[in-house]
Write a protein that holds these residues in place. Structure first.
Motif, short mmCIF file in Angstrom:
data_model
loop_
_atom_site.label_atom_id
_atom_site.label_comp_id
_atom_site.label_asym_id
_atom_site.label_seq_id
_atom_site.Cartn_x
_atom_site.Cartn_y
_atom_site.Cartn_z
N LEU A 58 0.83 -1.21 0.00
CA LEU A 58 0.00 0.00 0.00
C LEU A 58 0.86 1.26 0.00
O LEU A 58 0.47 2.30 0.54
CB LEU A 58 -0.97 0.01 1.19
CG LEU A 58 -2.06 -1.06 1.17
CD1 LEU A 58 -3.02 -0.87 2.35
CD2 LEU A 58 -2.85 -1.06 -0.14
N MET A 75 -9.56 2.93 -8.45
CA MET A 75 -10.55 3.38 -7.48
C MET A 75 -10.79 4.86 -7.69
O MET A 75 -9.85 5.64 -7.81
CB MET A 75 -10.07 3.10 -6.05
CG MET A 75 -9.98 1.63 -5.72
SD MET A 75 -9.62 1.33 -3.96
CE MET A 75 -9.63 -0.47 -3.94
N ILE A 82 -16.15 5.01 -5.12
CA ILE A 82 -16.10 5.20 -3.66
C ILE A 82 -16.72 6.56 -3.34
O ILE A 82 -16.15 7.60 -3.63
CB ILE A 82 -14.65 5.18 -3.13
CG1 ILE A 82 -13.87 3.99 -3.67
CG2 ILE A 82 -14.65 5.22 -1.60
CD1 ILE A 82 -14.30 2.66 -3.16
N SER A 110 -15.52 1.02 7.13
CA SER A 110 -14.21 0.61 6.65
C SER A 110 -13.19 0.40 7.76
O SER A 110 -12.18 -0.28 7.57
CB SER A 110 -13.67 1.63 5.64
OG SER A 110 -13.87 2.94 6.10
N VAL A 126 -11.80 -3.12 -1.61
CA VAL A 126 -11.83 -1.93 -0.75
C VAL A 126 -11.40 -2.31 0.66
O VAL A 126 -10.61 -1.60 1.29
CB VAL A 126 -13.24 -1.28 -0.75
CG1 VAL A 126 -13.34 -0.22 0.34
CG2 VAL A 126 -13.54 -0.66 -2.11
N GLN A 127 -11.89 -3.44 1.16
CA GLN A 127 -11.48 -3.88 2.49
C GLN A 127 -9.97 -4.13 2.58
O GLN A 127 -9.34 -3.83 3.59
CB GLN A 127 -12.24 -5.17 2.87
CG GLN A 127 -13.71 -4.94 3.16
CD GLN A 127 -14.46 -6.24 3.40
OE1 GLN A 127 -14.21 -7.25 2.74
NE2 GLN A 127 -15.38 -6.23 4.35
N THR A 148 -7.69 -2.52 1.05
CA THR A 148 -6.90 -1.30 0.88
C THR A 148 -7.23 -0.20 1.89
O THR A 148 -6.76 0.92 1.76
CB THR A 148 -7.08 -0.73 -0.54
OG1 THR A 148 -8.49 -0.55 -0.80
CG2 THR A 148 -6.52 -1.68 -1.59
N CYS A 149 -8.03 -0.53 2.89
CA CYS A 149 -8.41 0.49 3.88
C CYS A 149 -7.53 0.43 5.13
O CYS A 149 -7.53 -0.56 5.86
CB CYS A 149 -9.87 0.31 4.30
SG CYS A 149 -11.06 1.09 3.20
N PRO A 201 -10.37 4.14 1.33
CA PRO A 201 -9.29 3.26 0.86
C PRO A 201 -8.06 4.05 0.45
O PRO A 201 -8.15 5.17 -0.05
CB PRO A 201 -9.92 2.52 -0.32
CG PRO A 201 -11.17 3.24 -0.66
CD PRO A 201 -11.61 3.92 0.58
N GLU A 202 -6.90 3.47 0.68
CA GLU A 202 -5.64 4.17 0.57
C GLU A 202 -5.38 4.80 -0.81
O GLU A 202 -4.85 5.91 -0.88
CB GLU A 202 -4.49 3.25 0.97
CG GLU A 202 -3.22 3.97 1.39
CD GLU A 202 -3.37 4.82 2.64
OE1 GLU A 202 -2.42 5.58 2.94
OE2 GLU A 202 -4.43 4.73 3.31
#
Length: 269
Positions: free
Chosen positions: A87, A136, A165, A211, A236-237, A239-240, A245-246
């Motif tokens: 990330l 995203m 998002i 999130s 999304v989960q 990258t959060c 999300p990041e």
């Protein structure tokens, strides 16, 4: 200045859009190309296992546009790409522009998409090895008054899997903030990370997701293009770190910082 929000807007009627009939026609044509299921060649790593395997999803992009507080028409479009394993940002690019296209509810993409598509095309032409496999978008997908938000528009035009998002909720098919809040707080949902957003018609428009643990404000996930809602939620989960999300969070932070630095440089000249 924040970008305009379409949260409270209903679908605009054709009579309320004098001079924008071409937008309606173009949006309708693009919507016919929309793919609402998984359509990609990469695989998602299971259970955080990063043992080398060819074909795993690795580069996830995030796009955002920030506006100057001093000049409402001045904006910074930003693309970042993160390595899904860490990330960490591995690529970033910016476009500082003067936007002359007016904001019309339901048609935000015609104001913002050209800027972001230009940055993506520039990266693609450069042959960068970090070109995103997934994008995203700080904006909605099918969770939109006309069922075709910025994430859908970008996905179809760039032919990329995209996830919308939203930080706020569109009022679509009977869905509204208070109803969703009640659903999230209901006993049977109180421990769930997300709930599907089912409209009065029975159609699933997206998902409201907590999130992070203890998060009060959900984010709203919807299909953009070439991805299913189930897969979108999973990614999304993954990258959060925080509420957003990041990839989106980094695009937002860096676009605002870019504008701030430009202003400082201008004052020094």
């Amino acid at each position: 200045m924040e970008k305009p929000s379409e949260t409270q807007e209903q679908e605009p009627s054709s009579t309320s859009l004098p001079g924008h009939q071409n937008w309606i026609a173009e949006q309708d044509l693009l919507r016919e190309k929309l793919i609402r299921e998984d359509s990609f060649t990469w695989k998602i790593p299971e259970d955080g296992c990063w043992d080398w395997e060819e074909g795993l999803l690795r580069y996830v992009g995030g796009v955002d546009i920030s506006f100057s507080k001093d000049e409402a028409s001045m904006a910074c479009g930003t693309l970042v790409v993160l390595d899904l394993r860490t990330l960490q940002v591995v690529y970033e690019d910016f476009s500082f522009v003067n936007i002359q296209v007016p904001y019309v509810p339901g048609f935000l993409a015609f104001r913002e998409a050209p800027i972001l598509l230009e940055i993506l095309e520039k990266m693609k032409k450069s042959g960068s090895s970090f070109y995103p496999q997934l994008l995203m978008v700080d904006g909605n997908g099918i969770l939109h008054p006309r069922g075709f938000g910025l994430a859908c528009h970008l996905g179809v035009e760039a032919n990329l899997p995209t996830i919308g998002i939203g930080k706020n909720l569109h009022h679509v098919d009977g869905l509204n903030q208070s109803r969703v809040r009640e659903l999230l707080e209901a006993g049977e949902n109180s421990c769930k990370d997300f709930i599907n957003l089912v409209g009065c018609s029975g159609h699933i428009w997206g998902a409201a997701m907590r999130s992070t643990q203890g998060s009060i404000k959900p984010i709203f996930i919807s299909i953009g293009h070439r991805i299913s809602l189930q897969t979108a939620i999973k990614l999304v989960q993954m990258t959060c770190k925080y509420r957003v999300p990041e990839p989106i969070r980094q695009a937002d932070i860096r676009s605002r910082d870019y504008i701030r630095k430009l202003k400082i440089n201008m004052r020094m000249k």
